[in-house]
Design an enzyme around this catalytic site. Structure first.
Site, PDB file in Angstrom:
ATOM      1  N   THR A  98       1.358  -2.529  -1.927  1.00 45.61           N
ATOM      2  CA  THR A  98       0.260  -2.149  -1.041  1.00 45.61           C
ATOM      3  C   THR A  98      -1.007  -2.818  -1.546  1.00 45.61           C
ATOM      4  OG1 THR A  98       1.303  -0.020  -0.581  1.00 45.61           O
ATOM      5  CG2 THR A  98      -1.039  -0.232  -0.075  1.00 45.61           C
ATOM      6  N   LYS A 174       0.400  -1.247   6.638  1.00 46.78           N
ATOM      7  CA  LYS A 174       0.789  -0.414   5.503  1.00 46.78           C
ATOM      8  C   LYS A 174      -0.341   0.536   5.124  1.00 46.78           C
ATOM      9  CE  LYS A 174       3.270   1.198   2.129  1.00 46.78           C
ATOM     10  NZ  LYS A 174       3.753   0.438   0.976  1.00 46.78           N
TER      11      LYS A 174
END
Length: 300
Positions: A98, A174
């Protein structure tokens, strides 16, 4: 697909190890690397390919980077022992951490300048789905990057969302997912402990709410950890200050107010401050329990 297709998974944590397993079981020649030597030894004992990263980088068709954050990703790609300068033209990086969208775009440009494709490919699904090759991948990159990465995607993912030809779109999606996931975990912990103040046992909370409109995937996945008092870290508390911090940084740059995200972040920071950072993220319930004078299952 070249034969044999050779890939390396860098980062053998709960998700990375599952990806490496899935690639190996799909018939890809798969190397696994981690800062914890025992993880590498375990993977090799199960059939993972041997050889140091320096020795095999030039042979790779794909490198899957499943480390903690942007700094670690950049170090693996372009640090002192970075893989990208040693990879052959036409090979591909699948970057799964991420990270901020701008970072993904920067890494893509640097990889492309060296003839290496870059797929912005954050993942979701947890350790169990990673081990089964059933991850969801939120991916963005050129069609050449998708084509080069296809054997890995076929091995490790059940669903691949192709979100555009420009890196950054996967990381943006995300961030949206992590906003919801982090908030859902914190809210689950708040609801479960609130229920305890009203005489609702944690196990009854799970039984009933998981069948009601208030449920979520995170509730059904994480609340049982609290019921059993098992905080073995399948996903750590420490992940959320980073991920929700990324969400809030993006929100700030967009002049967007995200107060619920900020409130959830404070609970994870409080959990980390209690020394719970290495525990499963369901341990955020201990913050609520401490503040309310409650005793969770498994606690003395």
């Amino acid at each position: 697909m070249t034969f044999p297709f050779r890939t390396a998974v860098v980062g053998l944590g709960s998700m990375g190890y599952g990806i490496a397993q899935s690639c190996r079981l799909a018939g890809l020649v798969t190397h696994g690397f981690d800062v914890v030597p025992a993880q590498v030894e375990k993977f090799q004992s199960e059939g993972g390919a041997t050889g140091s990263l320096a020795e095999i980088t030039g042979l790779l068709d794909a490198a899957v980077i499943v480390v903690l954050n942007a700094a670690q990703t950049e170090d693996v790609l372009f640090g002192d022992n970075g893989v990208v300068p040693k990879m052959r033209a036409g090979s591909v990086i699948l970057a799964c951490a991420t990270v901020p969208p701008d970072f993904a775009r920067n890494m893509a440009a640097r990889c492309n300048a060296r003839g290496v494709h870059y797929l912005d490919a954050p993942i979701s699904g947890g350790a169990a789905k990673a081990a089964k090759g059933q991850l969801t991948v939120m991916a963005a990159g050129s069609q050449d990057a998708f084509s080069a990465a296809r054997p890995v995607l076929d091995a490790a993912a059940e669903i691949v969302f192709e979100l555009g030809t420009e890196a950054g779109a996967g990381s943006a999606m995300k961030a949206v997912n992590q906003l919801l996931a982090g908030v859902h975990i914190a809210t689950m912990a708040e609801a479960l402990t609130f229920g305890m103040t009203q005489g609702v046992p944690p196990e009854k909370f799970v039984e009933v709410i998981s069948q009601c409109a208030g449920t979520s995937w995170m509730l059904e996945n994480r609340a049982p950890h609290i019921v059993t008092g098992d905080y073995t870290p399948l996903s750590q508390v420490n992940i959320w200050p980073k991920d929700l911090g990324i969400v809030l940084d993006i929100a700030k740059s967009a002049s967007f107010s995200a107060p619920i995200t900020a409130a959830a972040l404070q609970q994870f920071l409080a959990a980390a401050g209690m020394g719970l950072g290495g525990e499963d993220d369901a341990a955020v319930a201990k913050v609520y329990a401490r503040n309310a004078g409650l005793t969770l299952p498994g606690d003395a």
